[in-house]
Design a protein around this motif. Structure first.
Motif, PDB file in Angstrom:
ATOM      1  N   GLU A   3       1.021  -0.979   0.044  1.00 45.20           N
ATOM      2  CA  GLU A   3      -0.003   0.161  -0.025  1.00 45.20           C
ATOM      3  C   GLU A   3       0.964   1.173  -0.094  1.00 45.20           C
ATOM      4  OE1 GLU A   3      -3.270   2.383   0.115  1.00 45.20           O
ATOM      5  OE2 GLU A   3      -3.043   0.119  -0.388  1.00 45.20           O
ATOM      6  N   SER A   4       0.552   2.277  -0.783  1.00 45.31           N
ATOM      7  CA  SER A   4       1.464   3.285  -0.993  1.00 45.31           C
ATOM      8  C   SER A   4       0.570   4.640  -0.155  1.00 45.31           C
ATOM      9  CB  SER A   4       1.578   3.729  -2.323  1.00 45.31           C
ATOM     10  OG  SER A   4       0.151   3.998  -3.186  1.00 45.31           O
ATOM     11  N   GLY A   5       1.274   5.757   0.214  1.00 44.04           N
ATOM     12  CA  GLY A   5       0.925   6.898   0.507  1.00 44.04           C
ATOM     13  C   GLY A   5       0.394   7.856  -0.334  1.00 44.04           C
ATOM     14  N   TYR A   6       1.186   7.855  -1.628  1.00 46.21           N
ATOM     15  CA  TYR A   6       0.811   8.503  -2.818  1.00 46.21           C
ATOM     16  C   TYR A   6       0.542   7.643  -3.727  1.00 46.21           C
ATOM     17  CZ  TYR A   6       2.865  12.027   0.519  1.00 46.21           C
ATOM     18  OH  TYR A   6       3.079  12.845   1.556  1.00 46.21           O
ATOM     19  N   ASP A   7      -0.327   8.178  -4.882  1.00 45.57           N
ATOM     20  CA  ASP A   7      -0.773   7.327  -6.086  1.00 45.57           C
ATOM     21  C   ASP A   7       0.760   7.578  -7.146  1.00 45.57           C
ATOM     22  OD1 ASP A   7      -3.023   6.001  -5.473  1.00 45.57           O
ATOM     23  OD2 ASP A   7      -4.202   8.224  -5.768  1.00 45.57           O
ATOM     24  N   VAL A   8       1.052   8.950  -7.184  1.00 51.19           N
ATOM     25  CA  VAL A   8       2.040   9.053  -7.976  1.00 51.19           C
ATOM     26  C   VAL A   8       3.051  10.466  -7.414  1.00 51.19           C
ATOM     27  CG1 VAL A   8       2.632  10.047 -10.413  1.00 51.19           C
ATOM     28  CG2 VAL A   8       0.770   8.777  -9.946  1.00 51.19           C
ATOM     29  N   LEU A   9       4.226  10.366  -7.612  1.00 45.64           N
ATOM     30  CA  LEU A   9       5.115  11.364  -7.307  1.00 45.64           C
ATOM     31  C   LEU A   9       5.801  11.894  -8.645  1.00 45.64           C
ATOM     32  CD1 LEU A   9       7.321  13.324  -5.799  1.00 45.64           C
ATOM     33  CD2 LEU A   9       8.851  11.051  -5.741  1.00 45.64           C
ATOM     34  N   PHE A  73      -8.321  14.375 -10.230  1.00 45.99           N
ATOM     35  CA  PHE A  73      -8.922  13.112 -10.509  1.00 45.99           C
ATOM     36  C   PHE A  73      -9.023  12.627  -9.079  1.00 45.99           C
ATOM     37  CE2 PHE A  73      -7.641  12.489 -14.819  1.00 45.99           C
ATOM     38  CZ  PHE A  73      -8.658  12.086 -15.314  1.00 45.99           C
ATOM     39  N   GLY A  74      -8.696  13.362  -8.010  1.00 45.23           N
ATOM     40  CA  GLY A  74      -8.864  12.722  -6.772  1.00 45.23           C
ATOM     41  C   GLY A  74      -7.856  11.695  -6.060  1.00 45.23           C
ATOM     42  N   GLY A  75      -6.759  11.717  -6.995  1.00 46.43           N
ATOM     43  CA  GLY A  75      -5.630  11.108  -6.648  1.00 46.43           C
ATOM     44  C   GLY A  75      -4.821  11.751  -5.729  1.00 46.43           C
ATOM     45  N   ARG A  76      -3.750  10.908  -4.961  1.00 43.22           N
ATOM     46  CA  ARG A  76      -2.843  11.495  -4.008  1.00 43.22           C
ATOM     47  C   ARG A  76      -1.432  11.658  -4.702  1.00 43.22           C
ATOM     48  NH1 ARG A  76      -3.292   5.845  -0.796  1.00 43.22           N
ATOM     49  NH2 ARG A  76      -2.826   5.331  -2.811  1.00 43.22           N
ATOM     50  N   GLY A 100      -3.618  20.413  -3.003  1.00 41.14           N
ATOM     51  CA  GLY A 100      -3.545  19.203  -2.205  1.00 41.14           C
ATOM     52  C   GLY A 100      -2.213  18.204  -2.470  1.00 41.14           C
ATOM     53  N   VAL A 101      -1.230  18.809  -3.303  1.00 41.36           N
ATOM     54  CA  VAL A 101      -0.067  18.104  -3.700  1.00 41.36           C
ATOM     55  C   VAL A 101       0.969  18.239  -2.646  1.00 41.36           C
ATOM     56  CG1 VAL A 101       1.644  17.850  -5.549  1.00 41.36           C
ATOM     57  CG2 VAL A 101      -0.783  18.374  -6.113  1.00 41.36           C
ATOM     58  N   HIS A 102       1.635  17.317  -2.284  1.00 39.44           N
ATOM     59  CA  HIS A 102       2.736  17.290  -1.313  1.00 39.44           C
ATOM     60  C   HIS A 102       3.846  17.839  -2.007  1.00 39.44           C
ATOM     61  CE1 HIS A 102       5.350  16.317   1.822  1.00 39.44           C
ATOM     62  NE2 HIS A 102       5.921  15.242   1.378  1.00 39.44           N
ATOM     63  N   PHE A 103       4.580  18.925  -1.623  1.00 43.16           N
ATOM     64  CA  PHE A 103       5.700  19.443  -2.197  1.00 43.16           C
ATOM     65  C   PHE A 103       6.863  19.713  -1.118  1.00 43.16           C
ATOM     66  CE2 PHE A 103       6.910  23.688  -4.388  1.00 43.16           C
ATOM     67  CZ  PHE A 103       8.225  22.993  -5.014  1.00 43.16           C
ATOM     68  N   THR A 148       9.100  10.246   0.617  1.00 41.75           N
ATOM     69  CA  THR A 148       8.079  10.432  -0.227  1.00 41.75           C
ATOM     70  C   THR A 148       8.248   9.313  -1.536  1.00 41.75           C
ATOM     71  OG1 THR A 148       7.986  12.813   0.383  1.00 41.75           O
ATOM     72  CG2 THR A 148       7.185  12.271  -1.853  1.00 41.75           C
ATOM     73  N   VAL A 149       9.338   8.956  -2.160  1.00 39.03           N
ATOM     74  CA  VAL A 149       9.640   8.418  -3.218  1.00 39.03           C
ATOM     75  C   VAL A 149       9.296   6.822  -2.692  1.00 39.03           C
ATOM     76  CG1 VAL A 149      11.368   7.116  -4.524  1.00 39.03           C
ATOM     77  CG2 VAL A 149      11.584   9.691  -3.869  1.00 39.03           C
ATOM     78  N   ALA A 150       9.786   6.433  -1.577  1.00 41.20           N
ATOM     79  CA  ALA A 150       9.372   5.130  -1.048  1.00 41.20           C
ATOM     80  C   ALA A 150       7.815   4.945  -0.662  1.00 41.20           C
ATOM     81  CB  ALA A 150      10.041   4.864   0.312  1.00 41.20           C
ATOM     82  N   ALA A 151       7.039   5.984  -0.606  1.00 44.76           N
ATOM     83  CA  ALA A 151       5.382   6.003  -0.283  1.00 44.76           C
ATOM     84  C   ALA A 151       4.625   6.301  -1.422  1.00 44.76           C
ATOM     85  CB  ALA A 151       5.331   7.029   0.771  1.00 44.76           C
ATOM     86  N   SER A 152       5.492   6.243  -2.714  1.00 41.13           N
ATOM     87  CA  SER A 152       4.662   6.722  -4.133  1.00 41.13           C
ATOM     88  C   SER A 152       4.432   5.437  -4.855  1.00 41.13           C
ATOM     89  CB  SER A 152       5.424   7.881  -4.709  1.00 41.13           C
ATOM     90  OG  SER A 152       5.362   8.932  -3.900  1.00 41.13           O
ATOM     91  N   ALA A 153       3.277   4.851  -5.375  1.00 43.76           N
ATOM     92  CA  ALA A 153       3.297   3.868  -6.166  1.00 43.76           C
ATOM     93  C   ALA A 153       4.016   3.920  -7.232  1.00 43.76           C
ATOM     94  CB  ALA A 153       1.681   3.570  -6.502  1.00 43.76           C
ATOM     95  N   ILE A 154       4.049   5.130  -7.901  1.00 42.77           N
ATOM     96  CA  ILE A 154       4.679   5.379  -9.324  1.00 42.77           C
ATOM     97  C   ILE A 154       5.630   6.609  -9.028  1.00 42.77           C
ATOM     98  CG2 ILE A 154       4.567   5.887 -11.788  1.00 42.77           C
ATOM     99  CD1 ILE A 154       1.882   4.173 -11.863  1.00 42.77           C
TER     100      ILE A 154
END
Length: 333
Positions: A3-9, A73-76, A100-103, A148-154
């Motif tokens: 499971e990821s914290g973010y859909d895409v970084l 799209f409602g993505g993380r 709502g984008v993590h920066f 952040t990288v580790a928590a991102s699916a892509i």
């Protein structure tokens, strides 16, 4: 993948766009290649700004636009890109975090100013970009936030970032961290001129497995393999990378994975106002679909839908909720 914290970084050049309408004769007078991107210095950026008429200033940058689309799209979404401590940098940070984008990237202090791109939009909606990179070029490995990288699916990189050597090293680090945590890595080839500069290195990224997913438009795909035939390029991409996605403008898009090929049509658009951000928003829709377990065809349809929305207005980011638009179109997320 776990499971990821973010859909895409997304990782790319943090740029504020200056969008202005221009007649074709201005493009000719300036000796520009219509529809392409060129790098300019600060002096040329100031000269162009003095030549254009009324303009719209909007946070942009290819990967930043994709992050904005994913959030719509409602993505993380998360984003890494270098800005400076200045007015344009403040605008960029406000705009992307307000979505709502993590920066997590720290700004550059005492160096070049925040990047800007003067985008000339001709009556056919084509955009010709004149980009001063400024602080963008200061992105280094130190800016890659490993959690952040580790928590991102892509993790998704824009090809434009491949020009500065330090940024290359930063992306390779991000790819290594992503793969170490069972994540996927994607790249967009960005521009056919960018492909011409870095063809061998882009192919090495694909063939070595450093990237798992490649996005390209038709001209970029053909440039990558130095062919005039898109079918030839598609077959080569099939052999070189796990998943390839090729956009074909008004003809839609192709998704290629192993022996599987999925083709989807483009959605109709009443009038093309501005092609800026079309590829960026296509990537947003496709990546959201992919991270939500959609089929290749469904993911490509989401990409085409997002691209259609953005070309119907001035500016590279969605003007309405893409999540709501997807639901209205029968593609709920």
């Amino acid at each position: 993948m776990t499971e990821s914290g973010y859909d895409v970084l997304t990782i790319g050049n943090a740029i504020v766009d200056i969008l202005a309408r221009a007649e074709d004769d201005l493009i000719v007078r300036l000796g520009l290649s219509k529809g392409m991107m060129r790098l300019i210095d600060a002096e040329e950026a100031d000269r162009l700004y003095a030549m254009i008429g009324p303009a719209i200033e909007a946070s942009g940058g290819s990967a930043g636009n994709t992050a904005a689309g994913i959030a719509s799209f409602g993505g993380r979404a998360a984003y890494i890109g270098k800005i400076a401590v200045d007015q344009l940098g403040t605008i960029f940070r406000h705009d992307i975090t307000a979505l709502g984008v993590h920066f997590p990237t720290s700004p550059l202090e005492g160096g070049a100013p925040t990047a800007r791109s003067t985008i000339l939009i001709t009556p056919d909606g084509e955009r010709t970009m004149n980009t001063y990179l400024g602080a963008c070029q200061a992105l280094t490995e130190a800016d890659i936030d490993e959690p952040t990288v580790a928590a991102s699916a892509i993790t998704y990189l824009e090809g434009y970032l491949w020009d500065p050597p330090a940024a290359k090293a930063a992306f390779r680090k991000a790819a290594a961290v992503a793969h170490a945590h069972g994540r996927k890595v994607a790249i967009t080839l960005s521009d056919s001129f960018c492909v011409d500069r870095w063809r061998a290195e882009f192919l090495e990224l694909m063939r070595s497995g450093t990237v798992d997913i490649v996005f390209a438009n038709e001209s970029e795909a053909k440039a990558l393999y130095q062919t005039a035939d898109v079918a030839t390029a598609v077959e080569a991409m099939r052999a070189d990378v796990a998943l390839a996605v090729v956009t074909l403008g008004e003809e839609g898009a192709l998704a290629i994975r192993g022996a599987e090929t999925r083709s989807v049509p483009a959605y109709p658009v009443e009038k093309v106002e501005d092609l800026t951000g079309a590829g960026d928003q296509f990537a947003a829709g496709f990546l959201v679909g992919l991270t939500r377990g959609r089929t290749l065809e469904e993911a490509a349809r989401l990409g085409c839908l997002a691209a259609t929305e953005v070309i119907g207005h001035i500016g590279p980011r969605p003007s309405r909720s893409l999540k709501a638009l997807a639901a209205e179109t029968g593609l709920p997320l």
